[in-house]
Enzyme design. Structure first.
Site, short mmCIF file in Angstrom:
data_model
loop_
_atom_site.label_atom_id
_atom_site.label_comp_id
_atom_site.label_asym_id
_atom_site.label_seq_id
_atom_site.Cartn_x
_atom_site.Cartn_y
_atom_site.Cartn_z
N ASN A 1 -7.51 4.11 9.20
CA ASN A 1 -7.04 2.84 9.76
C ASN A 1 -7.22 2.78 11.27
O ASN A 1 -7.39 1.70 11.83
CB ASN A 1 -5.57 2.60 9.40
CG ASN A 1 -4.71 3.83 9.55
OD1 ASN A 1 -4.96 4.84 8.91
ND2 ASN A 1 -3.71 3.75 10.41
N GLY B 1 0.82 -1.21 0.00
CA GLY B 1 0.00 0.00 0.00
C GLY B 1 0.85 1.26 0.00
O GLY B 1 0.53 2.25 -0.68
N THR B 2 1.94 1.22 0.73
CA THR B 2 2.82 2.39 0.82
C THR B 2 3.37 2.73 -0.56
O THR B 2 3.40 3.90 -0.96
CB THR B 2 3.98 2.11 1.81
OG1 THR B 2 3.40 1.78 3.07
CG2 THR B 2 4.88 3.31 1.96
N GLN C 1 -7.69 0.39 3.70
CA GLN C 1 -8.54 -0.19 4.74
C GLN C 1 -9.96 -0.50 4.27
O GLN C 1 -10.68 -1.21 4.95
CB GLN C 1 -8.61 0.75 5.97
CG GLN C 1 -7.31 0.83 6.74
CD GLN C 1 -6.92 -0.47 7.43
OE1 GLN C 1 -7.73 -1.40 7.57
NE2 GLN C 1 -5.67 -0.57 7.86
N SER D 1 -3.86 -2.72 -0.58
CA SER D 1 -2.76 -3.54 -0.09
C SER D 1 -3.26 -4.95 0.20
O SER D 1 -4.31 -5.12 0.84
CB SER D 1 -2.20 -2.90 1.19
OG SER D 1 -1.26 -3.77 1.80
N GLY D 2 -2.49 -5.95 -0.23
CA GLY D 2 -2.92 -7.34 -0.09
C GLY D 2 -3.13 -7.79 1.34
O GLY D 2 -4.12 -8.47 1.65
N HIS D 3 -2.21 -7.40 2.24
CA HIS D 3 -2.25 -8.02 3.56
C HIS D 3 -3.37 -7.50 4.46
O HIS D 3 -3.54 -7.96 5.58
CB HIS D 3 -0.89 -7.92 4.27
CG HIS D 3 -0.50 -6.57 4.77
ND1 HIS D 3 -0.50 -6.27 6.11
CD2 HIS D 3 -0.07 -5.46 4.13
CE1 HIS D 3 -0.07 -5.02 6.26
NE2 HIS D 3 0.20 -4.51 5.08
N THR E 1 10.61 -7.43 -11.84
CA THR E 1 10.02 -8.74 -12.11
C THR E 1 8.84 -8.98 -11.18
O THR E 1 8.94 -8.74 -9.97
CB THR E 1 11.10 -9.85 -11.94
OG1 THR E 1 12.17 -9.54 -12.83
CG2 THR E 1 10.53 -11.23 -12.23
N CYS F 1 3.97 4.20 20.92
CA CYS F 1 4.96 3.86 21.95
C CYS F 1 6.33 3.67 21.34
O CYS F 1 7.35 3.83 22.00
CB CYS F 1 4.56 2.60 22.70
SG CYS F 1 4.56 1.14 21.68
N1 PLP Z 1 -2.62 3.13 4.15
C1 PLP Z 1 -3.37 2.72 5.19
C2 PLP Z 1 -4.66 3.42 5.47
C3 PLP Z 1 -2.95 1.66 5.99
O1 PLP Z 1 -3.70 1.26 7.02
C4 PLP Z 1 -1.73 1.02 5.68
C5 PLP Z 1 -1.22 -0.08 6.53
O2 PLP Z 1 -1.43 -0.07 7.74
C6 PLP Z 1 -0.99 1.47 4.58
C7 PLP Z 1 -1.47 2.53 3.84
C8 PLP Z 1 0.30 0.85 4.21
O3 PLP Z 1 0.12 -0.40 3.57
P1 PLP Z 1 1.33 -1.42 3.47
O4 PLP Z 1 1.55 -1.96 4.83
O5 PLP Z 1 0.89 -2.46 2.50
O6 PLP Z 1 2.50 -0.65 2.96
#
Ligand code: PLP
Length: 398
Positions: A152, A73-74, A180, A200-202, A238, A326
């Site tokens: 998030n 996602g980043t 999210q 984002s996949g995870h 790749t 923290c």
């Molecule tokens: N954007 C949001 C709103 C998120 O909650 C997150 C991950 O917590 C990200 C971006 C980043 O995604 P990734 O962990 O796949 O880089």
């Protein structure tokens, strides 16, 4: 730690679905070729990537050609914002919010240092944006507006369609971080005004390290990762075939579970939330009760540290998150809760519970059984829970 973990931290990451893992395994064992190879052994994999692209596109109501795969996602967020800025070098202004994920927020702070003008819109005590403020922030110099779909930490949903339509009238590219919301809220890019959307996949039961960016056909965007011809020159490198296949499968499954997310999962979230708020004194909900993801609740417990709550929950085998950073060593309340003006006495004691389709009613029962006594125990030893201090606090905002 107990053997069984009650996992209520699905906004941090999700368990990989069994079907997703099964779909991926052949690509880690036998089908290890390079999709760009001339030989059939590798070249055949290109078709499998295209199938995954169709699955992702289908969940978003988009065309497959509008999807590129990324590493997370980043990266998708960076690719969107930096790609637009490069495509419109004469424009030097970005509009975003104070409650974005660091993937957008830290990038915008970096761009500010580089000389871009960044407008960070605030939110009210419920975490909602003022649409008129958004409209007023757009100028002829604005290259991109990057406004997240769902937060998030609190799950609060922004009206991205309305905002994207306003942006369009001003000729501003609209990006949304939907990391999210994908898989939790229905999306239909064919009818949308949003130009760019990150996922984002995870966060939806695919593995970590794979993501996607939706790029509306015709949107001007320079590639962020420049290298090979992959993704039709829009993202070099790749392809992570196994994870891309996994993401495709996860999107296919997410589509089937969208209703369940908004019924069974939401009902469990609501029961957890209602019971906590009605039985634990000095607990309050952070974020708008209506415009919210169905799986998320962020609750502040007055006069206790969120970290301490998490630690005791963790000892009972319950995984959740707190709203204070923290890791910085400063125990600063989260930037999201600060932007919402959550009172100091409550911002420190915030806990986020985020559910998934893998949770059961028994998980909620177990959490409720444990949470009340944990808060009671912590308050009994907290110097802040003395009566005189309680009276002095400002009124928490509902
Ligand atoms: N954007 C949001 C709103 C998120 O909650 C997150 C991950 O917590 C990200 C971006 C980043 O995604 P990734 O962990 O796949 O880089």
């Amino acid at each position: 730690m107990k053997d069984k973990v009650v996992y209520l931290d699905n906004n941090a990451t999700t368990r990989v679905a069994d079907e997703v893992l099964e779909a991926m395994l052949p690509y880690l064992r036998e089908l290890y070729g390079n999709p760009s190879s001339m030989h059939t052994f590798g070249g055949q994999l290109a078709a499998h990537i295209e199938k995954a692209r169709e699955q992702v596109a289908s969940l978003l109501g988009a065309q497959p050609s509008e999807i590129i795969f990324t590493s997370c996602g980043t990266e998708s967020d960076n690719a969107a914002i930096l790609g637009v800025l490069e495509a419109y070098p004469q424009k030097r202004h970005i509009v975003t919010t104070r409650v974005e994920h660091p993937a957008v927020r830290t990038l915008c702070a970096h761009l500010k240092q580089k000389g871009y003008r960044v407008t960070e819109l605030g939110v009210n005590s419920r975490g909602l944006l003022d649409v008129a403020e958004f409209t007023a922030a757009l100028t002829d110099d604005t290259a991109i507006a990057s406004i997240m779909h769902a937060n998030n930490e609190t799950g609060v949903i922004f009206p991205i369609e309305e905002l994207a339509r306003i942006a369009k009238t001003r000729g501003v590219i609209f990006h949304t971080d939907a990391v999210q919301s994908v898989g939790k809220l229905p999306l239909d890019m064919a009818r949308s005004a949003v130009d760019l959307l990150s996922l984002s996949g995870h966060k939806l039961h695919a593995p970590k390290g794979v993501g996607a960016l939706y790029i509306r056909r015709g949107t001007r965007l320079r590639p962020f990762i420049i290298g090979g011809h992959q993704e039709r020159g829009r993202r070099g490198g790749t392809e992570n075939v196994a994870s891309i296949v996994g993401l495709g499968k996860a999107c296919e499954i997410a589509q089937k579970f969208l209703v369940e997310e908004n019924t069974r999962v939401k009902a469990m979230r609501d029961r957890l939330e209602k019971t906590v708020l009605s039985t634990i004194p000095d607990s309050l909900l952070n974020g708008d009760p209506e415009n919210r993801l169905p799986n998320t609740t962020n609750i502040s417990f007055g006069y206790v540290e969120g970290e301490a709550i998490l630690l005791l929950l963790s000892r009972a085998g319950i995984a959740a998150s707190s709203g204070s950073a923290c890791t910085s060593g400063s125990l600063e309340p989260s930037h999201v809760l600060r932007a919402m003006g959550v009172p100091f006495t409550h911002a420190h004691g915030s806990v986020r519970f985020s559910l998934s389709r893998y949770n059961t009613e028994a998980d909620i029962d177990y959490t409720l059984e444990n949470l009340g006594p944990i808060i009671q125990k912590l308050r009994a030893i907290s110097p802040f829970s003395r009566g005189d201090l309680k009276v002095a606090r400002s009124e928490p905002q509902r």
